[in-house]
Design a protein around this motif. Structure first.
Motif, PDB file in Angstrom:
ATOM      1  N   SER A 146      30.258   7.184  11.736  1.00  0.00           N
ATOM      2  CA  SER A 146      29.532   6.748  12.386  1.00  0.00           C
ATOM      3  C   SER A 146      28.140   7.376  12.183  1.00  0.00           C
ATOM      4  N   VAL A 147      28.026   8.382  11.615  1.00  0.00           N
ATOM      5  CA  VAL A 147      26.705   8.840  11.169  1.00  0.00           C
ATOM      6  C   VAL A 147      26.820   9.246   9.609  1.00  0.00           C
ATOM      7  N   PRO A 148      26.011   8.611   8.764  1.00  0.00           N
ATOM      8  CA  PRO A 148      26.186   9.098   7.479  1.00  0.00           C
ATOM      9  C   PRO A 148      25.990  10.470   7.032  1.00  0.00           C
ATOM     10  N   THR A 149      26.863  10.967   6.155  1.00  0.00           N
ATOM     11  CA  THR A 149      26.546  12.513   5.933  1.00  0.00           C
ATOM     12  C   THR A 149      25.256  12.822   5.600  1.00  0.00           C
ATOM     13  N   SER A 150      24.406  12.234   4.885  1.00  0.00           N
ATOM     14  CA  SER A 150      23.197  12.481   4.421  1.00  0.00           C
ATOM     15  C   SER A 150      22.405  12.832   5.645  1.00  0.00           C
ATOM     16  N   ASP A 151      22.351  11.872   6.685  1.00  0.00           N
ATOM     17  CA  ASP A 151      21.802  11.980   7.781  1.00  0.00           C
ATOM     18  C   ASP A 151      21.968  12.958   8.948  1.00  0.00           C
ATOM     19  N   ARG A 152      23.073  13.633   8.605  1.00  0.00           N
ATOM     20  CA  ARG A 152      23.396  14.642   9.524  1.00  0.00           C
ATOM     21  C   ARG A 152      22.747  15.819   9.853  1.00  0.00           C
ATOM     22  N   PRO A 153      22.135  15.849  11.059  1.00  0.00           N
ATOM     23  CA  PRO A 153      21.360  16.951  11.336  1.00  0.00           C
ATOM     24  C   PRO A 153      22.281  18.326  11.079  1.00  0.00           C
ATOM     25  N   ASN A 154      21.545  19.413  11.229  1.00  0.00           N
ATOM     26  CA  ASN A 154      21.889  20.655  11.151  1.00  0.00           C
ATOM     27  C   ASN A 154      23.066  21.076  12.150  1.00  0.00           C
ATOM     28  N   GLY A 155      24.075  21.438  11.642  1.00  0.00           N
ATOM     29  CA  GLY A 155      25.476  21.946  12.104  1.00  0.00           C
ATOM     30  C   GLY A 155      26.127  20.873  12.816  1.00  0.00           C
ATOM     31  N   PHE A 156      25.991  19.711  12.292  1.00  0.00           N
ATOM     32  CA  PHE A 156      26.809  18.443  12.782  1.00  0.00           C
ATOM     33  C   PHE A 156      28.323  18.709  12.786  1.00  0.00           C
ATOM     34  N   ARG A 157      29.035  18.349  14.103  1.00  0.00           N
ATOM     35  CA  ARG A 157      30.263  18.304  14.358  1.00  0.00           C
ATOM     36  C   ARG A 157      30.758  17.054  14.883  1.00  0.00           C
ATOM     37  N   GLU A 158      31.975  16.344  14.537  1.00  0.00           N
ATOM     38  CA  GLU A 158      32.238  15.299  15.260  1.00  0.00           C
ATOM     39  C   GLU A 158      33.876  15.151  15.321  1.00  0.00           C
ATOM     40  N   PHE A 159      34.007  14.731  16.572  1.00  0.00           N
ATOM     41  CA  PHE A 159      35.609  14.802  17.007  1.00  0.00           C
ATOM     42  C   PHE A 159      36.002  13.299  17.789  1.00  0.00           C
ATOM     43  N   THR A 160      37.070  12.849  17.200  1.00  0.00           N
ATOM     44  CA  THR A 160      37.577  11.609  17.663  1.00  0.00           C
ATOM     45  C   THR A 160      38.678  12.119  18.882  1.00  0.00           C
ATOM     46  N   ILE A 161      38.465  11.396  20.063  1.00  0.00           N
ATOM     47  CA  ILE A 161      39.232  11.682  21.247  1.00  0.00           C
ATOM     48  C   ILE A 161      40.163  10.419  21.326  1.00  0.00           C
ATOM     49  N   ILE A 198      33.662  23.856  19.183  1.00  0.00           N
ATOM     50  CA  ILE A 198      32.371  23.726  19.752  1.00  0.00           C
ATOM     51  C   ILE A 198      31.852  25.021  20.216  1.00  0.00           C
ATOM     52  N   LYS A 199      32.722  25.575  20.920  1.00  0.00           N
ATOM     53  CA  LYS A 199      32.205  26.964  21.569  1.00  0.00           C
ATOM     54  C   LYS A 199      32.355  27.818  20.473  1.00  0.00           C
ATOM     55  N   LYS A 200      33.189  27.886  19.832  1.00  0.00           N
ATOM     56  CA  LYS A 200      33.123  28.877  18.385  1.00  0.00           C
ATOM     57  C   LYS A 200      31.879  28.545  17.506  1.00  0.00           C
ATOM     58  N   LEU A 201      31.511  27.437  17.319  1.00  0.00           N
ATOM     59  CA  LEU A 201      30.153  27.155  16.842  1.00  0.00           C
ATOM     60  C   LEU A 201      29.066  27.934  17.433  1.00  0.00           C
ATOM     61  N   CYS A 202      28.974  27.520  18.824  1.00  0.00           N
ATOM     62  CA  CYS A 202      28.017  28.230  19.690  1.00  0.00           C
ATOM     63  C   CYS A 202      27.985  29.917  19.553  1.00  0.00           C
ATOM     64  N   GLU A 203      29.154  30.213  19.480  1.00  0.00           N
ATOM     65  CA  GLU A 203      29.222  31.749  19.318  1.00  0.00           C
ATOM     66  C   GLU A 203      28.874  32.339  17.946  1.00  0.00           C
ATOM     67  N   SER A 204      28.956  31.553  17.014  1.00  0.00           N
ATOM     68  CA  SER A 204      28.914  31.872  15.577  1.00  0.00           C
ATOM     69  C   SER A 204      27.400  31.746  15.089  1.00  0.00           C
ATOM     70  N   ILE A 205      26.671  30.985  16.036  1.00  0.00           N
ATOM     71  CA  ILE A 205      25.224  30.864  15.697  1.00  0.00           C
ATOM     72  C   ILE A 205      24.540  31.492  16.713  1.00  0.00           C
ATOM     73  N   GLY A 206      25.243  32.499  17.528  1.00  0.00           N
ATOM     74  CA  GLY A 206      24.397  33.680  18.212  1.00  0.00           C
ATOM     75  C   GLY A 206      23.869  33.305  19.769  1.00  0.00           C
ATOM     76  N   LEU A 207      24.367  32.061  20.018  1.00  0.00           N
ATOM     77  CA  LEU A 207      23.987  31.587  21.518  1.00  0.00           C
ATOM     78  C   LEU A 207      24.462  32.673  22.740  1.00  0.00           C
ATOM     79  N   ASP A 208      23.760  32.863  23.506  1.00  0.00           N
ATOM     80  CA  ASP A 208      23.955  33.803  24.308  1.00  0.00           C
ATOM     81  C   ASP A 208      25.227  33.225  25.390  1.00  0.00           C
ATOM     82  N   SER A 209      26.224  34.107  26.034  1.00  0.00           N
ATOM     83  CA  SER A 209      27.265  33.456  26.607  1.00  0.00           C
ATOM     84  C   SER A 209      27.232  32.479  27.863  1.00  0.00           C
TER      85      SER A 209
END
Lengths: 111, 312
Positions: free
Chosen positions: B159-174, B189-200
């Motif tokens: 749905s989004v070309p890889t080259s146009d993907r912004p920083n930290g792009f993640r995609e999940f099919t449900i 995504i929660k793990k991603l948030c923790e890994s980039i240092g967002l507060d709890s």
């Protein structure tokens, strides 16, 4: 208060706990997972009848330490496996959510 | 034996219509067949059928078709005591023949017109080259449909070309009704948030948003995709689905309003709290949807403290 002490009081049976018995300081009672997701606190004991794997997923996301399935709801194999993977303690009891909430509330208040 | 092929020549999907027009009778027929002669006995044909597990034998000599004997003819012969008679005394003589280069659609219509289980296939000179049964058609169509599905799947673009993907792009099919995996996208995504240092607190807000979107896709849509990206200023989550669309957007964000079914409710979902929960913790919240179309929910959480967005 340690989970095993709380469960003793409500005739609960612990199906799984992580190596360290969770120390419970608060609890949340709800059968709506969106409500749990929005309002339960990290480290809480969840009191519910929703005995399925989505409950474990929500506990893991919120950081809920333990869940007690009320009204005789059983722990199925997939729930147990999920609980072990996500390190969420699981217990069961025949009492309903009202009775369990009352007992737990009193015990946590008394300390 | 399937006598009537369950294929609607005029109203099937385009793929099926294209297939039965493109394929020819010779692409589908069996050439590995047995025939009998007019002078053979019905008993001989019965034994051939038994040995090969087939239900019809063309009667042909030097490629020329004189008739066909079906298992029904054999049963009748056994019933009436003429199983040792010559074949030509009892065979079906008015045989419907199919020409090998005819489109398969014509063969399908012949199967639907006559109640025969098979047709002998002849070349331009009228000589027998094969036999086609409804089973041959169904088997071939299944193989071709599988190939077509494989081809179509390779055409679906990300749905989004890889080259146009912004920083930290993640995609999940449900997938629709896949509650067994409910929460997996959120966990990731929660793990991603923790890994980039967002507060709890921020992690929790984002988790609430993704979880509700994830569950919404599973219980309300035909399936969809959740994508996340972030900049130093903003965490953005977009949920896109393939329908059925929301009839009334204002009603959909009203706490307690739900269109969920009883099964979903029995699992503790569908209490009409999803979208209101998201709206409550988001800094920006936007839905585009129409009944009969897909829904797109776009949610942002500011990562620079501006005082927006109620937190729990």
């Amino acid at each position: 208060m340690k989970l095993d002490v709380l469960m003793n009081r409500i005739n609960g049976t612990i199906a799984y706990t992580p190596p360290d018995m969770p120390d419970i300081r608060g609890a949340y009672t709800s059968d709506l997972l969106s409500d749990v997701m929005a309002n339960a606190n990290e480290g809480d004991l969840l009191i519910t009848v929703q005995a399925h794997i989505n409950t474990i997923a929500v506990c893991s996301l919120v950081g809920i330490a333990a869940v007690v399935f009320c009204s005789g709801r059983a722990v199925t194999g997939d729930v147990l496996a999920a609980a072990q993977t996500k390190n969420v303690a699981v217990a069961t009891t025949d009492a309903n959510q009202f009775a369990v909430s009352g007992e737990i509330y009193a015990m946590l208040r008394e300390g | 034996m399937i006598q009537n092929l369950p294929i609607d020549i005029t109203n099937s999907s385009l793929v099926i219509r294209e297939l039965i027009t493109r394929l020819r009778v010779c692409d589908v027929m069996s050439t590995d067949m047995i025939t009998a002669r007019r002078s053979d006995t019905l008993r001989t044909v019965q034994l051939q059928m038994k040995e090969r597990g087939i239900t019809g034998v063309p009667i042909a000599e030097n490629g020329r078709v004189f008739g066909i004997v079906s298992v029904d003819d054999i049963i009748q012969a056994l019933d009436e005591g003429h199983i040792n008679d010559r074949v030509d005394a009892h065979m079906t003589k008015n045989v419907v023949l199919l020409e090998e280069y005819l489109p398969l659609s014509l063969a399908v219509s012949q199967f639907q017109r006559y109640s025969y289980g098979r047709f002998p296939v002849v070349n331009k000179e009228g000589l027998l080259v094969g036999i086609i049964s409804s089973r041959d058609i169904l088997t071939k169509l299944l193989v071709e449909i599988n190939r077509e599905v494989d081809r179509l799947e390779t055409l679906i673009p990300a749905s989004v070309p890889t080259s146009d993907r912004p920083n930290g792009f993640r995609e999940f099919t449900i997938k629709q009704y896949d509650l067994d995996n409910g929460g997996k996208a959120t966990e990731s995504i929660k793990k991603l948030c923790e890994s980039i240092g967002l507060d709890s607190r921020t992690c929790r807000r984002i988790a609430v948003i993704v979880y509700e979107l994830e569950i919404n896709l599973a219980i309300h849509s035909y399936g969809g995709v959740i994508s996340c990206s972030y900049t130093p200023e903003c965490f953005r989550i977009v949920s896109r689905d393939n329908g059925p669309g929301i009839a009334d957007r204002d009603l959909a964000v009203t706490p307690g309003f739900t269109t969920a079914n009883d099964w979903v409710k029995s699992l503790g979902f569908g209490a009409g709290m999803g979208l209101p929960n998201i709206k409550r913790v988001a800094d920006e919240f936007h839905i585009t949807s129409a009944k009969g179309h897909g829904t797109v929910v776009t949610v942002s959480v500011n990562l620079v403290q501006t005082g927006g967005g109620e937190t729990k």
